[in-house]
Design a protein around this motif. Structure first.
Motif, PDB file in Angstrom:
ATOM      1  N   ARG A 275      -7.893  -3.545 -39.513  1.00 46.57           N
ATOM      2  CA  ARG A 275      -7.277  -4.116 -40.709  1.00 46.57           C
ATOM      3  C   ARG A 275      -5.883  -3.541 -40.944  1.00 46.57           C
ATOM      4  O   ARG A 275      -4.953  -4.266 -41.304  1.00 46.57           O
ATOM      5  N   LYS A 276      -5.727  -2.238 -40.730  1.00 42.84           N
ATOM      6  CA  LYS A 276      -4.424  -1.612 -40.958  1.00 42.84           C
ATOM      7  C   LYS A 276      -3.420  -2.036 -39.895  1.00 42.84           C
ATOM      8  O   LYS A 276      -2.212  -2.111 -40.178  1.00 42.84           O
ATOM      9  N   MET A 277      -3.880  -2.307 -38.690  1.00 43.27           N
ATOM     10  CA  MET A 277      -2.964  -2.797 -37.659  1.00 43.27           C
ATOM     11  C   MET A 277      -2.541  -4.237 -37.930  1.00 43.27           C
ATOM     12  O   MET A 277      -1.408  -4.622 -37.636  1.00 43.27           O
ATOM     13  N   LEU A 278      -3.446  -5.049 -38.467  1.00 40.20           N
ATOM     14  CA  LEU A 278      -3.077  -6.416 -38.813  1.00 40.20           C
ATOM     15  C   LEU A 278      -2.110  -6.454 -39.991  1.00 40.20           C
ATOM     16  O   LEU A 278      -1.355  -7.422 -40.150  1.00 40.20           O
ATOM     17  N   PHE A 279      -2.136  -5.416 -40.819  1.00 39.51           N
ATOM     18  CA  PHE A 279      -1.194  -5.336 -41.934  1.00 39.51           C
ATOM     19  C   PHE A 279       0.239  -5.162 -41.431  1.00 39.51           C
ATOM     20  O   PHE A 279       1.188  -5.674 -42.057  1.00 39.51           O
ATOM     21  N   LEU A 280       0.423  -4.464 -40.316  1.00 43.73           N
ATOM     22  CA  LEU A 280       1.763  -4.148 -39.830  1.00 43.73           C
ATOM     23  C   LEU A 280       2.581  -5.396 -39.493  1.00 43.73           C
ATOM     24  O   LEU A 280       3.718  -5.528 -39.986  1.00 43.73           O
ATOM     25  N   LEU A 313      15.331  -2.422 -35.932  1.00 45.54           N
ATOM     26  CA  LEU A 313      14.776  -1.600 -37.005  1.00 45.54           C
ATOM     27  C   LEU A 313      13.267  -1.792 -37.121  1.00 45.54           C
ATOM     28  O   LEU A 313      12.534  -0.840 -37.407  1.00 45.54           O
ATOM     29  N   ALA A 314      12.787  -3.016 -36.868  1.00 48.78           N
ATOM     30  CA  ALA A 314      11.351  -3.286 -36.937  1.00 48.78           C
ATOM     31  C   ALA A 314      10.593  -2.497 -35.879  1.00 48.78           C
ATOM     32  O   ALA A 314       9.467  -2.042 -36.118  1.00 48.78           O
ATOM     33  N   LEU A 315      11.193  -2.325 -34.691  1.00 47.94           N
ATOM     34  CA  LEU A 315      10.538  -1.530 -33.646  1.00 47.94           C
ATOM     35  C   LEU A 315      10.368  -0.086 -34.089  1.00 47.94           C
ATOM     36  O   LEU A 315       9.302   0.518 -33.892  1.00 47.94           O
ATOM     37  N   LEU A 316      11.382   0.469 -34.738  1.00 47.96           N
ATOM     38  CA  LEU A 316      11.299   1.848 -35.212  1.00 47.96           C
ATOM     39  C   LEU A 316      10.275   1.988 -36.331  1.00 47.96           C
ATOM     40  O   LEU A 316       9.480   2.942 -36.346  1.00 47.96           O
ATOM     41  N   VAL A 317      10.249   1.048 -37.261  1.00 49.86           N
ATOM     42  CA  VAL A 317       9.280   1.095 -38.360  1.00 49.86           C
ATOM     43  C   VAL A 317       7.859   0.954 -37.822  1.00 49.86           C
ATOM     44  O   VAL A 317       6.933   1.634 -38.299  1.00 49.86           O
ATOM     45  N   ALA A 318       7.667   0.095 -36.839  1.00 52.67           N
ATOM     46  CA  ALA A 318       6.332  -0.085 -36.256  1.00 52.67           C
ATOM     47  C   ALA A 318       5.836   1.202 -35.617  1.00 52.67           C
ATOM     48  O   ALA A 318       4.666   1.598 -35.792  1.00 52.67           O
ATOM     49  N   HIS A 319       6.699   1.894 -34.878  1.00 55.26           N
ATOM     50  CA  HIS A 319       6.293   3.159 -34.260  1.00 55.26           C
ATOM     51  C   HIS A 319       5.993   4.215 -35.316  1.00 55.26           C
ATOM     52  O   HIS A 319       5.025   4.978 -35.183  1.00 55.26           O
ATOM     53  N   SER A 320       6.789   4.265 -36.363  1.00 58.12           N
ATOM     54  CA  SER A 320       6.548   5.251 -37.415  1.00 58.12           C
ATOM     55  C   SER A 320       5.224   4.976 -38.121  1.00 58.12           C
ATOM     56  O   SER A 320       4.463   5.906 -38.439  1.00 58.12           O
ATOM     57  N   TYR A 321       4.916   3.709 -38.370  1.00 55.65           N
ATOM     58  CA  TYR A 321       3.663   3.344 -39.044  1.00 55.65           C
ATOM     59  C   TYR A 321       2.455   3.662 -38.151  1.00 55.65           C
ATOM     60  O   TYR A 321       1.469   4.268 -38.609  1.00 55.65           O
ATOM     61  N   LEU A 322       2.522   3.272 -36.891  1.00 58.08           N
ATOM     62  CA  LEU A 322       1.378   3.510 -35.994  1.00 58.08           C
ATOM     63  C   LEU A 322       1.198   4.997 -35.714  1.00 58.08           C
ATOM     64  O   LEU A 322       0.055   5.454 -35.558  1.00 58.08           O
ATOM     65  N   TYR A 323       2.288   5.732 -35.651  1.00 53.52           N
ATOM     66  CA  TYR A 323       2.153   7.181 -35.458  1.00 53.52           C
ATOM     67  C   TYR A 323       1.520   7.829 -36.679  1.00 53.52           C
ATOM     68  O   TYR A 323       0.703   8.746 -36.555  1.00 53.52           O
ATOM     69  N   GLY A 324       1.886   7.360 -37.882  1.00 53.93           N
ATOM     70  CA  GLY A 324       1.222   7.865 -39.090  1.00 53.93           C
ATOM     71  C   GLY A 324      -0.249   7.512 -39.126  1.00 53.93           C
ATOM     72  O   GLY A 324      -1.068   8.322 -39.568  1.00 53.93           O
ATOM     73  N   LEU A 325      -0.607   6.311 -38.661  1.00 51.76           N
ATOM     74  CA  LEU A 325      -2.015   5.927 -38.590  1.00 51.76           C
ATOM     75  C   LEU A 325      -2.762   6.791 -37.583  1.00 51.76           C
ATOM     76  O   LEU A 325      -3.911   7.198 -37.830  1.00 51.76           O
ATOM     77  N   TYR A 326      -2.120   7.107 -36.474  1.00 50.42           N
ATOM     78  CA  TYR A 326      -2.723   7.991 -35.470  1.00 50.42           C
ATOM     79  C   TYR A 326      -2.960   9.398 -36.036  1.00 50.42           C
ATOM     80  O   TYR A 326      -4.014   9.997 -35.837  1.00 50.42           O
ATOM     81  N   ARG A 327      -1.994   9.915 -36.781  1.00 51.17           N
ATOM     82  CA  ARG A 327      -2.152  11.255 -37.364  1.00 51.17           C
ATOM     83  C   ARG A 327      -3.246  11.300 -38.415  1.00 51.17           C
ATOM     84  O   ARG A 327      -3.861  12.346 -38.632  1.00 51.17           O
ATOM     85  N   SER A 328      -3.488  10.181 -39.089  1.00 53.21           N
ATOM     86  CA  SER A 328      -4.523  10.173 -40.118  1.00 53.21           C
ATOM     87  C   SER A 328      -5.941  10.308 -39.530  1.00 53.21           C
ATOM     88  O   SER A 328      -6.865  10.632 -40.260  1.00 53.21           O
ATOM     89  N   LEU A 329      -6.082  10.081 -38.231  1.00 54.52           N
ATOM     90  CA  LEU A 329      -7.383  10.231 -37.584  1.00 54.52           C
ATOM     91  C   LEU A 329      -7.671  11.669 -37.180  1.00 54.52           C
ATOM     92  O   LEU A 329      -8.816  12.020 -36.891  1.00 54.52           O
ATOM     93  N   LEU A 330      -6.648  12.509 -37.112  1.00 53.13           N
ATOM     94  CA  LEU A 330      -6.815  13.873 -36.599  1.00 53.13           C
ATOM     95  C   LEU A 330      -7.211  14.841 -37.710  1.00 53.13           C
ATOM     96  O   LEU A 330      -7.038  14.579 -38.871  1.00 53.13           O
TER      97      LEU A 330
END
Length: 330
Positions: A275-280, A313-330
């Motif tokens: 769901r969070k990936m579809l939000f991006l 800019l969208a590529l940079l925002v996408a990486h920042s969002y997915l990296y934050g989602l990855y960190r939330s799992l750790l």
């Protein structure tokens, strides 16, 4: 006569020599650990899902924008390098003149007060579909992929330093962020393999519809539902692999072991991650439209350049969002 005992020599600590090197602090390396227990009982699974919830998509997105704003000079320098490389090797600016013609054609298709807005939105969709890519440079697609991978590795390294609040320079991201190139590319190939069910489902549906194999509406709904199920399956299995793109950039990480470890960590939150990936893409699409459509309506000549900047800019925002989602799992 009692024997005189020699006084005990006091133990004196030797002063540290000037030649003795100081002890260097050991910096902790963030690593992904595989859970010891592979099978989780149903009761414990429900408790884990109820107790350890992931942050909301809006919270992750806001944190991603905040980290970019905090280090905006460094990330802006990286985007400038990316823009220069694309302008030299892959971007065909001669096709930008077609945007004005496309806007006029789309506006004529609609009638009434909303014709201008319809033309602007349709032109934005035209830009999203690659209407200005052109075919003058056959190797442009190869350059786009190569620069996209290179900048993704630099962005990931820079985001890791930014989240850890370490100071770095733009050149450090390009010099030190390229080492996990092979594991990163292998993980991308794995993502491509996991997308095959979706591709097969869509191709089957398009083939049977275009060739007249199915005629009734019930058959079309059935084949469409099959394509939908295959697409959902691909998205379900691809979620942990996308997050493993960030874990595989850690030191001494291998693609298969890292993907397996991320899958084990994310097994309790698979649907939440989906769901969070579809939000991006929805958020990026709306943000890009808000930034680009006004220029299409009032300054059509420069709108392709605005879209070019927004896409980077969208590529940079996408990486920042997915990296934050990855960190939330750790």
């Amino acid at each position: 006569m009692a024997k005189k005992t020699a006084p005990a020599k006091a133990k004196t600590k030797k002063a540290p020599s000037a030649k003795t090197p100081a002890v260097q602090p050991v910096t902790a390396v963030r690593r992904l650990r595989l859970p010891k227990r592979k099978h989780v009982p149903r009761k414990l699974r429900k408790q884990a899902q109820a107790g350890a919830k992931l942050p909301s998509a809006f919270k992750i997105f806001w944190a991603a924008l905040k980290i970019l704003r905090k280090n905006w000079k460094l990330f802006l320098g990286m985007l400038v390098i990316y823009a220069i490389l694309r302008l030299i090797f892959s971007l065909d600016t001669s096709e930008f003149s077609t945007v004005t013609t496309a806007k006029t054609s789309f506006t004529l298709l609609a009638h009434g007060h909303w014709s201008a807005l319809f033309g602007g939105v349709a032109t934005f969709a035209y830009l999203l579909g690659g209407g200005t890519n052109g075919t003058g440079n056959p190797s442009a697609g190869i350059y786009e992929i190569m620069f996209g991978i290179m900048l993704s590795l630099a962005f990931i390294w820079a985001l890791r330093q930014a989240y850890a609040e370490h100071r770095f320079r733009v050149r450090d991201a390009f010099y030190r962020g390229m080492y996990p190139l092979v594991p990163f590319v292998l993980t991308l190939l794995l993502i491509g393999i996991q997308l095959l069910p979706m591709v097969v489902g869509i191709l089957l549906y398009v083939t049977v519809v275009n060739n007249g194999i199915i005629v009734s509406g019930f058959e079309q709904v059935g084949w469409g539902f099959l394509a939908f199920l295959l697409s959902v399956w691909s998205l379900y299995i691809i979620c942990p692999t996308i997050l493993s793109l960030y874990a595989v950039c850690l030191p001494d990480a291998t693609p298969w072991a890292t993907t397996r470890a991320v899958r084990q960590v994310a097994r309790l939150h698979r649907w939440a991650i989906l769901r969070k990936m579809l939000f991006l893409p929805i958020a990026l699409l709306l943000g890009s439209a808000i930034l680009t459509v006004p220029f299409i309506l009032f300054l059509t000549v420069i709108s392709p350049w605005i879209f070019f900047l927004v896409s980077m800019l969208a590529l940079l925002v996408a990486h920042s969002y997915l990296y934050g989602l990855y960190r939330s799992l750790l």
